[in-house]
Motif scaffolding. Structure first.
Motif, short mmCIF file in Angstrom:
data_model
loop_
_atom_site.label_atom_id
_atom_site.label_comp_id
_atom_site.label_asym_id
_atom_site.label_seq_id
_atom_site.Cartn_x
_atom_site.Cartn_y
_atom_site.Cartn_z
N ALA A 281 0.78 -1.21 -0.05
CA ALA A 281 -0.13 0.07 -0.05
C ALA A 281 0.73 1.37 -0.20
N GLN A 282 2.08 1.24 0.43
CA GLN A 282 3.08 2.31 0.43
C GLN A 282 3.28 2.72 -0.87
N GLU A 283 3.06 1.94 -2.03
CA GLU A 283 3.17 2.47 -3.42
C GLU A 283 2.27 3.32 -3.94
N LEU A 284 1.03 3.49 -3.15
CA LEU A 284 0.04 4.33 -3.44
C LEU A 284 -0.26 5.43 -2.44
N GLY A 285 0.68 5.44 -1.21
CA GLY A 285 0.67 6.43 -0.31
C GLY A 285 -0.64 6.10 0.76
N HIS A 286 -1.13 4.96 0.99
CA HIS A 286 -2.11 4.62 1.85
C HIS A 286 -1.66 3.47 2.69
N GLU A 287 -0.43 3.35 3.28
CA GLU A 287 0.06 2.49 4.07
C GLU A 287 -0.67 2.67 5.46
N GLY A 288 -0.92 3.74 5.93
CA GLY A 288 -1.72 4.13 7.13
C GLY A 288 -3.09 3.36 7.25
N MET A 289 -3.81 3.65 6.16
CA MET A 289 -5.19 2.95 5.96
C MET A 289 -4.90 1.23 6.37
N ALA A 290 -4.28 0.89 5.35
CA ALA A 290 -3.76 -0.28 5.44
C ALA A 290 -3.32 -0.99 6.68
#
Length: 313
Positions: A281-290
């Motif tokens: 998810a880091q690749e799209l900038g949503h690692e926090g949500m993930a």
């Protein structure tokens, strides 16, 4: 209920140990990544090789199981994509959400659960799940993520070929294919090789759970909690519900599947999402949500898995 706890308690106790040793500073998050690579690149490939090579190929391949598991996974991809589209979720967040809703953790959580529930079938179940996930479900989600960032336009065929080539280079897939080659050849493995593979495979279950627990300790809590809750609900409720429906449809078209395999399929779909979800998810900038979704689903799975085990066994 005590029988159910004999399965779920050791699983979550091992997760808690991993969480605590990282929180206490005895191990670092980087240590968990190293241990995770050992499980992914050595222990699980050895397990898959041994599970397939030591059986006749007819015992390994279960067309009804593979069809139902694939249908449940791709059905979850489609319905979760529709859900997040209708709810107005922006493109990149939607792609990450779909992956979390449909990719179960068959190796690090699923295998230990199966080992305690169906010890004689656990290796075969892992092999079947990994084959379907790596060839169909995960590539479908990766393609959605590429489309969300605009990289798949005009080169979708090349991208699919690249993803599948990457799948074939994974140690777990190599172990599975080598085991299949031995099974097809009819050769019997030397005892020395079999015992080596059994020794390496035996280290997979407990260490995998400790790694998952330790990884959860280092997750970020900054992200969309509402989307994370939706992802967790779809993973723990929609995916196993579709697996149950797929089992009934496969039975209706006459493909055989015994009761243990049906139960294993539904339980496999009910696992929380795979451990590298937040990393991808880091690749799209949503690692926090993930990260929030991963922690939420892994925690709540104690109750949903216990309920399913009580109902199905």
């Amino acid at each position: 209920m005590s029988q159910i706890l004999t399965i779920t308690f050791p699983i979550y106790a091992a997760l808690a140990i991993g969480f605590l040793v990282v929180r206490q500073g005895w191990f670092s998050t980087a240590d968990m990544r190293v241990l995770g690579r050992y499980v992914m690149d050595i222990a699980l490939p050895a397990l898959l090789f041994n599970a397939v090579a030591s059986r006749n190929v007819a015992e390994v391949f279960h067309p009804g199981y593979m069809l139902a598991f694939a249908a449940a996974g791709l059905g979850t991809v489609a319905l979760s994509y529709l859900w997040f589209t209708l709810s107005g979720t922006e493109t990149t967040r939607r792609a990450v959400a779909v992956m979390g809703s449909s990719c179960p953790n068959s190796g690090f959580v699923g295998y230990p659960v199966m080992l305690l529930t169906f010890p004689d079938l656990a290796g075969v179940i892992l092999a079947l799940n990994m084959l379907v996930e790596n060839v169909l479900i995960i590539p479908a989600c990766l393609i959605l993520m590429d489309m969300a960032r605009g990289r798949a336009q005009g080169g979708i065929g090349q991208r699919i070929a690249g993803i599948l080539w990457g799948v074939l280079k994974r140690p777990m897939v190599i172990g599975l294919l080598l085991g299949l080659a031995v099974s097809l050849s009819g050769l019997s493995m030397p005892q020395t090789v079999t015992r080596l593979m059994q020794m390496l495979a035996a280290s997979a279950s407990a260490l995998a759970l400790v790694v998952i627990g330790g990884s959860l300790a280092g997750l970020s809590w900054r992200g969309s909690r509402w989307h994370a809750v939706q992802i967790s609900a779809l993973k723990l409720l929609l995916h196993p519900a579709l697996a149950l429906l797929a089992v009934m449809l496969v039975a209706a078209i006459g493909l055989p599947m015994d009761a243990d395999m049906r139960t294993a399929l539904i339980l496999s779909a009910a696992m929380p999402m795979f451990g590298i979800y937040a990393v991808l998810a880091q690749e799209l900038g949503h690692e926090g949500m993930a990260s929030i979704a991963l922690l939420t689903a892994t925690t709540l799975a104690f109750f949903t898995l216990s309920g399913l085990l009580y109902w199905l066994t």
